[in-house]
Scaffold this active site. Structure first.
Site, short mmCIF file in Angstrom:
data_model
loop_
_atom_site.label_atom_id
_atom_site.label_comp_id
_atom_site.label_asym_id
_atom_site.label_seq_id
_atom_site.Cartn_x
_atom_site.Cartn_y
_atom_site.Cartn_z
N PRO A 2 97.52 -41.42 14.55
CA PRO A 2 96.58 -40.31 14.32
C PRO A 2 97.30 -39.06 13.82
O PRO A 2 98.42 -38.76 14.24
CB PRO A 2 95.98 -40.07 15.70
CG PRO A 2 96.20 -41.33 16.45
CD PRO A 2 97.47 -41.91 15.93
N GLU A 3 96.66 -38.34 12.92
CA GLU A 3 97.22 -37.08 12.45
C GLU A 3 96.83 -35.96 13.41
O GLU A 3 96.03 -36.14 14.33
CB GLU A 3 96.77 -36.81 11.02
CG GLU A 3 97.14 -37.98 10.09
CD GLU A 3 97.28 -37.64 8.63
OE1 GLU A 3 97.53 -36.47 8.30
OE2 GLU A 3 97.17 -38.57 7.80
N ARG A 120 111.61 -28.57 19.97
CA ARG A 120 112.06 -29.65 19.09
C ARG A 120 111.11 -29.89 17.93
O ARG A 120 111.49 -30.47 16.92
CB ARG A 120 112.21 -30.97 19.88
CG ARG A 120 113.32 -30.97 20.89
CD ARG A 120 113.63 -32.39 21.35
NE ARG A 120 112.49 -33.05 21.96
CZ ARG A 120 112.21 -33.01 23.26
NH1 ARG A 120 112.97 -32.29 24.09
NH2 ARG A 120 111.18 -33.67 23.74
#
Length: 268
Positions: A2-3, A120
């Site tokens: 999924p984006e 990160r």
């Protein structure tokens, strides 16, 4: 996978379904049994997303979920049925239940560990705290293709194959162009467009990238039928005519992902 807009929608749904109320938590599969025991009876305090990472706050810590390639979520009305399949985590209250299967990550984080995760990850166009200049610093120094950089979650978070292909087409940028050759104006246009397109995706629950003059209604063409999204210019349209110039859309593999572009509209 999924984006980012999907994960932001998921965070919104968590807030609507569980915020402020205790949840029953269990790990029918057993692989998150200790974490589920800590969450059981706790209220959800908040939920947010950073790129493709879901973060759900509880008094005991932060539930971190990354669906990866195979993760699936299921929502339903209470009472929850008997568990079927490998359910890593089930959360439920008197109205709703949530099942999580096959995620790449399902863990509890301390606030410090959550901060380290954010550090990160690259800026997320859907987050109000996003700094596009941070991404630009990395992009402008890189010899990697801009299409590779857009998919690097350390550079920019939440962009997947669809948004990558579409935003580069919309700004007529050759996907193989090196990041260091991108102009600052091009980067600003890409970022601004991603903010708008992805926000639209959160609201609509699908990815639509074509401008008004290229919709099926405007062009008198059939609607696109694809489980991965709505109306697009080049994604999964290899071999079909470009909606703008009529040239055949091309595809090629780039680092194990299919790249889609129009050789005329995105001429080097």
């Amino acid at each position: 996978m999924p984006e980012g807009h999907v994960i932001h929608r998921l965070a919104r749904r968590f807030t609507e379904a569980f915020a402020g109320r205790p949840v029953a938590a269990a790990s029918p599969q057993g692989r998150f049994e200790e974490g589920a025991a800590r969450l059981h009876g706790q209220p959800v305090t908040e939920a947010e997303a950073h790129g493709k990472h879901l973060l759900v706050g509880f008094p005991v810590g932060w539930l971190h979920v990354h669906l990866g390639l195979y993760g699936k979520v299921t929502w339903g009305e209470a009472p929850a049925p008997a568990p079927v399949g490998l359910i890593r985590l089930r959360l439920a209250n008197e109205e709703t239940y949530f099942d999580l299967r096959g995620p790449a990550a399902c863990e509890l984080l301390t606030p410090g560990e959550k901060d380290a995760l954010h550090a990160r990850l690259g800026p997320d166009p859907l987050r109000p705290d996003a700094d596009p200049d941070r991404a630009w610093t990395m992009v402008s120094r890189s010899r990697q293709p801009v299409s590779t950089l857009l998919m690097d979650q350390k550079v920019i978070s939440g962009v997947g194959n669809i948004y990558r292909a579409e935003v580069l087409f919309r700004h007529r940028i050759d996907p193989r162009k090196a990041g260091k050759d991108l102009t600052r104006e091009e980067w600003k246009a890409i970022w601004t467009d991603l903010v708008e397109l992805m926000a639209d995706g959160v609201e609509a629950g699908r990815i639509d990238t074509v401008r008004p003059e290229h919709t099926p209604e405007a062009m008198g063409r059939p609607e696109r039928v694809d489980a991965h999204g709505g109306e697009v210019y080049v994604y999964r349209r290899a071999g079909l005519p470009c909606l703008v110039c009529g040239r055949e859309v091309r595809t090629e593999a780039l680092q194990a992902r299919n790249l889609f572009w129009c050789p005329r509209c995105q001429e080097p």
